[in-house]
Write a protein that holds these residues in place. Structure first.
Motif, PDB file in Angstrom:
ATOM      1  N   GLU A  41       0.820  -1.205   0.000  1.00 16.46           N
ATOM      2  CA  GLU A  41       0.000   0.000   0.000  1.00 16.46           C
ATOM      3  C   GLU A  41       0.862   1.268   0.000  1.00 16.46           C
ATOM      4  OE1 GLU A  41      -2.613  -0.433   3.332  1.00 16.46           O
ATOM      5  OE2 GLU A  41      -3.908  -1.857   2.288  1.00 16.46           O
ATOM      6  N   ARG A  42       1.974   1.255   0.745  1.00 15.02           N
ATOM      7  CA  ARG A  42       2.883   2.404   0.759  1.00 15.02           C
ATOM      8  C   ARG A  42       3.520   2.607  -0.612  1.00 15.02           C
ATOM      9  NH1 ARG A  42       4.405   0.242   5.805  1.00 15.02           N
ATOM     10  NH2 ARG A  42       6.268  -0.643   4.865  1.00 15.02           N
ATOM     11  N   ALA A  43       3.913   1.515  -1.256  1.00 11.18           N
ATOM     12  CA  ALA A  43       4.515   1.612  -2.585  1.00 11.18           C
ATOM     13  C   ALA A  43       3.498   2.139  -3.594  1.00 11.18           C
ATOM     14  CB  ALA A  43       5.041   0.250  -3.029  1.00 11.18           C
ATOM     15  N   TYR A  44       2.250   1.712  -3.484  1.00  8.98           N
ATOM     16  CA  TYR A  44       1.201   2.194  -4.379  1.00  8.98           C
ATOM     17  C   TYR A  44       0.960   3.684  -4.158  1.00  8.98           C
ATOM     18  CZ  TYR A  44      -3.351   2.842  -6.537  1.00  8.98           C
ATOM     19  OH  TYR A  44      -4.382   3.316  -7.295  1.00  8.98           O
ATOM     20  N   ALA A  45       0.900   4.112  -2.896  1.00  9.40           N
ATOM     21  CA  ALA A  45       0.676   5.525  -2.583  1.00  9.40           C
ATOM     22  C   ALA A  45       1.827   6.382  -3.095  1.00  9.40           C
ATOM     23  CB  ALA A  45       0.491   5.714  -1.079  1.00  9.40           C
ATOM     24  N   LEU A  46       3.064   5.899  -2.969  1.00  5.80           N
ATOM     25  CA  LEU A  46       4.228   6.631  -3.465  1.00  5.80           C
ATOM     26  C   LEU A  46       4.178   6.760  -4.980  1.00  5.80           C
ATOM     27  CD1 LEU A  46       6.973   7.960  -2.994  1.00  5.80           C
ATOM     28  CD2 LEU A  46       7.987   5.691  -3.144  1.00  5.80           C
ATOM     29  N   ALA A  47       3.872   5.680  -5.669  1.00  4.69           N
ATOM     30  CA  ALA A  47       3.788   5.713  -7.133  1.00  4.69           C
ATOM     31  C   ALA A  47       2.689   6.663  -7.592  1.00  4.69           C
ATOM     32  CB  ALA A  47       3.539   4.316  -7.673  1.00  4.69           C
ATOM     33  N   LYS A  48       1.566   6.657  -6.901  1.00  9.40           N
ATOM     34  CA  LYS A  48       0.468   7.555  -7.244  1.00  9.40           C
ATOM     35  C   LYS A  48       0.868   9.014  -7.051  1.00  9.40           C
ATOM     36  CE  LYS A  48      -4.359   8.422  -6.181  1.00  9.40           C
ATOM     37  NZ  LYS A  48      -5.489   8.101  -5.318  1.00  9.40           N
TER      38      LYS A  48
ATOM     39  N   ILE B  34       3.958  10.292  -7.107  1.00 15.00           N
ATOM     40  CA  ILE B  34       4.948  10.643  -8.132  1.00 15.00           C
ATOM     41  C   ILE B  34       4.257  10.888  -9.468  1.00 15.00           C
ATOM     42  CG2 ILE B  34       6.876   9.732  -9.490  1.00 15.00           C
ATOM     43  CD1 ILE B  34       7.894   8.429  -6.904  1.00 15.00           C
ATOM     44  N   ASP B  35       3.272  10.071  -9.807  1.00  6.96           N
ATOM     45  CA  ASP B  35       2.526  10.283 -11.051  1.00  6.96           C
ATOM     46  C   ASP B  35       1.790  11.614 -11.041  1.00  6.96           C
ATOM     47  OD1 ASP B  35       3.362   7.887 -12.123  1.00  6.96           O
ATOM     48  OD2 ASP B  35       1.540   6.798 -11.561  1.00  6.96           O
ATOM     49  N   GLU B  36       1.195  11.981  -9.907  1.00  6.96           N
ATOM     50  CA  GLU B  36       0.484  13.249  -9.809  1.00  6.96           C
ATOM     51  C   GLU B  36       1.437  14.442  -9.952  1.00  6.96           C
ATOM     52  OE1 GLU B  36      -1.626  13.009  -6.109  1.00  6.96           O
ATOM     53  OE2 GLU B  36      -3.108  11.627  -6.909  1.00  6.96           O
TER      54      GLU B  36
ATOM     55  N   TYR C 215       3.614  18.996 -12.963  1.00 11.67           N
ATOM     56  CA  TYR C 215       4.810  19.798 -13.213  1.00 11.67           C
ATOM     57  C   TYR C 215       5.650  19.334 -14.396  1.00 11.67           C
ATOM     58  CZ  TYR C 215       3.669  21.675  -8.648  1.00 11.67           C
ATOM     59  OH  TYR C 215       3.023  22.262  -7.607  1.00 11.67           O
ATOM     60  N   GLY C 216       5.305  18.246 -15.041  1.00 14.58           N
ATOM     61  CA  GLY C 216       6.041  17.773 -16.212  1.00 14.58           C
ATOM     62  C   GLY C 216       6.899  16.550 -15.916  1.00 14.58           C
ATOM     63  N   LYS C 217       7.346  15.926 -17.003  1.00 11.63           N
ATOM     64  CA  LYS C 217       8.092  14.674 -16.883  1.00 11.63           C
ATOM     65  C   LYS C 217       9.433  14.823 -16.186  1.00 11.63           C
ATOM     66  CE  LYS C 217       7.735  13.661 -21.302  1.00 11.63           C
ATOM     67  NZ  LYS C 217       7.941  12.944 -22.572  1.00 11.63           N
ATOM     68  N   ASN C 218      10.058  15.984 -16.319  1.00 12.41           N
ATOM     69  CA  ASN C 218      11.379  16.192 -15.722  1.00 12.41           C
ATOM     70  C   ASN C 218      11.323  16.633 -14.270  1.00 12.41           C
ATOM     71  OD1 ASN C 218      13.018  15.453 -17.854  1.00 12.41           O
ATOM     72  ND2 ASN C 218      12.923  17.464 -18.791  1.00 12.41           N
ATOM     73  N   SER C 219      10.149  16.684 -13.662  1.00  6.01           N
ATOM     74  CA  SER C 219      10.042  17.177 -12.288  1.00  6.01           C
ATOM     75  C   SER C 219      10.583  16.187 -11.264  1.00  6.01           C
ATOM     76  CB  SER C 219       8.594  17.522 -11.962  1.00  6.01           C
ATOM     77  OG  SER C 219       7.771  16.387 -12.114  1.00  6.01           O
TER      78      SER C 219
END
Length: 56
Positions: A11-18, A20-22, A27-31
């Motif tokens: 669940e922590r890994a899913y929340a982190l990935a979500k 980062i995607d947001e 802010y763009g791909k290079n953020s």
């Protein structure tokens, strides 16, 4: 699902990935990049600006 898998860690890994995607969507791909992508010989930042390997 597995009996041997840590559900909290998943669940922590899913929340982190979500998160980062947001950030990348806002802010763009290079953020958010790896630290090694900021070295002088790295091409990640340059390549993120290309479309299909070509300049747009």
């Amino acid at each position: 699902m597995s009996l041997f898998e840590d559900i909290d860690q998943r669940e922590r890994a899913y929340a982190l990935a979500k998160t980062i995607d947001e950030i990348r969507m806002r802010y763009g791909k290079n953020s958010v990049l790896r630290a090694s992508s900021h070295l002088p010989y790295s091409t990640a930042r340059y390549r993120n600006g290309l479309i299909g390997g070509h300049k747009s």
